[in-house]
Design a protein around this motif. Structure first.
Motif, PDB file in Angstrom:
ATOM      1  N   ARG A 190       0.852  -1.192   0.000  1.00  0.00           N
ATOM      2  CA  ARG A 190       0.000   0.000   0.000  1.00  0.00           C
ATOM      3  C   ARG A 190       0.886   1.240   0.000  1.00  0.00           C
ATOM      4  O   ARG A 190       2.015   1.203   0.480  1.00  0.00           O
ATOM      5  N   PRO A 191       0.383   2.347  -0.504  1.00  0.00           N
ATOM      6  CA  PRO A 191       1.182   3.585  -0.519  1.00  0.00           C
ATOM      7  C   PRO A 191       1.207   4.253   0.851  1.00  0.00           C
ATOM      8  O   PRO A 191       0.327   4.020   1.686  1.00  0.00           O
ATOM      9  N   VAL A 192       2.227   5.077   1.074  1.00  0.00           N
ATOM     10  CA  VAL A 192       2.270   5.883   2.288  1.00  0.00           C
ATOM     11  C   VAL A 192       1.408   7.129   2.090  1.00  0.00           C
ATOM     12  O   VAL A 192       1.119   7.536   0.967  1.00  0.00           O
ATOM     13  N   GLU A 193       1.011   7.706   3.175  1.00  0.00           N
ATOM     14  CA  GLU A 193       0.247   8.962   3.143  1.00  0.00           C
ATOM     15  C   GLU A 193       0.942   9.985   4.029  1.00  0.00           C
ATOM     16  O   GLU A 193       1.367   9.632   5.139  1.00  0.00           O
ATOM     17  N   PRO A 194       1.049  11.235   3.582  1.00  0.00           N
ATOM     18  CA  PRO A 194       0.724  11.704   2.231  1.00  0.00           C
ATOM     19  C   PRO A 194       1.754  11.212   1.218  1.00  0.00           C
ATOM     20  O   PRO A 194       2.780  10.629   1.592  1.00  0.00           O
ATOM     21  N   ARG A 195       1.489  11.482  -0.039  1.00  0.00           N
ATOM     22  CA  ARG A 195       2.340  10.974  -1.113  1.00  0.00           C
ATOM     23  C   ARG A 195       3.818  11.340  -0.922  1.00  0.00           C
ATOM     24  O   ARG A 195       4.706  10.509  -1.127  1.00  0.00           O
ATOM     25  N   ASP A 196       4.084  12.598  -0.577  1.00  0.00           N
ATOM     26  CA  ASP A 196       5.473  13.063  -0.530  1.00  0.00           C
ATOM     27  C   ASP A 196       6.179  12.711   0.773  1.00  0.00           C
ATOM     28  O   ASP A 196       7.291  13.165   1.035  1.00  0.00           O
ATOM     29  N   ALA A 197       5.544  11.857   1.617  1.00  0.00           N
ATOM     30  CA  ALA A 197       6.202  11.377   2.833  1.00  0.00           C
ATOM     31  C   ALA A 197       7.051  10.140   2.569  1.00  0.00           C
ATOM     32  O   ALA A 197       7.712   9.631   3.486  1.00  0.00           O
ATOM     33  N   SER A 198       7.073   9.648   1.340  1.00  0.00           N
ATOM     34  CA  SER A 198       7.933   8.519   0.986  1.00  0.00           C
ATOM     35  C   SER A 198       9.391   8.859   1.261  1.00  0.00           C
ATOM     36  O   SER A 198       9.805  10.024   1.199  1.00  0.00           O
ATOM     37  N   ARG A 199      10.166   7.840   1.547  1.00  0.00           N
ATOM     38  CA  ARG A 199      11.607   8.050   1.696  1.00  0.00           C
ATOM     39  C   ARG A 199      12.248   8.195   0.317  1.00  0.00           C
ATOM     40  O   ARG A 199      11.689   7.763  -0.697  1.00  0.00           O
ATOM     41  N   MET A 200      13.427   8.797   0.291  1.00  0.00           N
ATOM     42  CA  MET A 200      14.154   8.983  -0.968  1.00  0.00           C
ATOM     43  C   MET A 200      15.648   8.781  -0.721  1.00  0.00           C
ATOM     44  O   MET A 200      16.253   9.481   0.105  1.00  0.00           O
ATOM     45  N   LEU A 201      16.224   7.817  -1.406  1.00  0.00           N
ATOM     46  CA  LEU A 201      17.665   7.581  -1.346  1.00  0.00           C
ATOM     47  C   LEU A 201      18.323   8.431  -2.424  1.00  0.00           C
ATOM     48  O   LEU A 201      18.045   8.256  -3.611  1.00  0.00           O
ATOM     49  N   VAL A 202      19.173   9.371  -2.013  1.00  0.00           N
ATOM     50  CA  VAL A 202      19.837  10.266  -2.960  1.00  0.00           C
ATOM     51  C   VAL A 202      21.217   9.702  -3.273  1.00  0.00           C
ATOM     52  O   VAL A 202      22.041   9.497  -2.370  1.00  0.00           O
ATOM     53  N   VAL A 203      21.469   9.445  -4.546  1.00  0.00           N
ATOM     54  CA  VAL A 203      22.701   8.820  -5.009  1.00  0.00           C
ATOM     55  C   VAL A 203      23.488   9.834  -5.836  1.00  0.00           C
ATOM     56  O   VAL A 203      23.014  10.291  -6.875  1.00  0.00           O
TER      57      VAL A 203
END
Length: 357
Positions: A34-47
């Protein structure tokens, strides 16, 4: 004469040149259901491709990551209710996954059970809505004809289901109608979402606009073949399915202007990358393009139209993880995936993001 040991060493394939190089262990619990809420609360790995450094951020941090004057490229395709569930004449269950229209009533489709649905067989989806199996294509998909008294598109949207990927082990729910769709989707035609775009909210896009980041729209209607794992150990033997894409003259001109003034192009998702690389010539100039693409981006490949990429984490041995390796380098890509697994990132369509800067 070359000694046998030397000969074997010379013959050894380069890392990243074989399909098995892109296999990795992923615990089932890491596959987002299932997606997280809100959308932009997802984690992001910056490479960071220059330094090889990795940093853990949240998706809304893209606001500080993308400089003003740069452009983000968004694929504005919209997922349609391509999954039709019904029953055969025998009463047994059947599933039709519509891939793309051939004309107003005919579609190319994947079907199940394939062995029992030969040309001439009919599947009933709902009262007054049936699907006739017409033919088999060279790639073993089917041509089907949709029969309904009213509008075919209306019947699909009324009786169809959101085509969630098979690794999401549940039926589609009411929330998926909205969440398995980007907030900027505007032209129906995809059987899978351009999932990197699922992290954007209207508010985050408005903040990027206010900052001076340009938004440029392209279009690629995503087919199921994009996500099909590569089965041959030699990736060059893999057959890519064609997908329809478009870069308008206006979009091409705006992207070329961004580059001309010294700014960079950030592409949101692998579908946008494939679209842009199809349309960009050897001199790095984006040309208007409308048509089919079956471009397969894998190492070694020199990117022409993409400076930075934001994407999700992809299936092992898929064409998409190979695309990422072509962009970031094989070793750095597999290192990033290993760190993401260890750090309990959420994988695949409803999962977290990775920014390759």
């Amino acid at each position: 004469m070359i000694a046998p040991s030397d000969s074997a060493e010379l013959a050894a394939p380069a890392k990243g040149s074989r399909t098995s190089d892109y296999d990795y262990e992923l615990p089932e619990a890491r596959i987002a259901q299932r997606p997280v809420e809100p959308r932009d609360a997802s984690r992001m790995l910056v490479v960071d491709r220059k330094t090889g450094s990795l940093s853990h951020q949240t998706f809304r941090d893209v606001l500080g990551l993308i400089p003003d004057g740069d452009a983000i490229v968004l694929n504005t395709t919209k997922v349609f209710r391509a999954r039709l569930l019904g029953h055969r004449e025998s009463g047994g269950p059947a599933e039709i996954l519509l891939l793309r229209p051939v004309d107003e009533t005919h579609y190319e489709a994947m079907i199940h059970p394939g062995g029992k649905l030969r040309p001439g067989r009919v599947v009933t989806i709902a009262e007054g809505f049936t699907v006739e199996i017409v033919d088999t294509t060279p790639r073993r998909t089917r041509i089907v004809k949709l029969h309904t008294a009213g509008d075919v598109q209306a019947a699909i949207e009324t009786h169809g289901h959101v085509p969630l990927p098979p690794y999401i082990e549940r039926s589609d729910e009411a929330n998926d109608v909205d969440r398995y769709q980007t907030v900027y989707a505007n032209q129906a035609g995809s059987v899978a979402a351009p999932t990197a775009g699922l992290h954007f909210t209207d508010d985050l896009l408005a903040k990027l606009d206010a900052k001076g980041v340009e938004r440029v729209n392209v279009l690629l209607h995503v087919g199921a073949g994009t996500f099909r794992p590569v089965s041959d150990e030699d990736p060059s033997h893999h057959l890519m399915h064609e997908e329809w894409c478009q870069v308008t003259p206006e979009a091409a001109a705006r992207l070329n202007a961004v580059r001309a003034r010294g700014n960079k192009i950030w592409v949101i998702g692998t579908t946008g990358v494939r679209t842009l690389e199809t349309a960009t010539d050897a001199d790095g100039i984006v040309q208007p393009f409308t048509g089919e693409t079956n471009i397969f981006l894998r190492p070694p490949y020199q990117f022409r139209g993409v400076d930075h990429l934001i994407t999700n984490f992809h299936l092992p041995k898929s064409t998409l993880v190979m695309l990422v390796a072509a962009f970031a380098g094989y070793d750095l890509t597999m290192k990033a995936y290993s760190v993401a697994v260890e750090s309990e990132y959420r994988f695949y369509s409803y999962g977290d993001a990775m920014a390759l800067i």
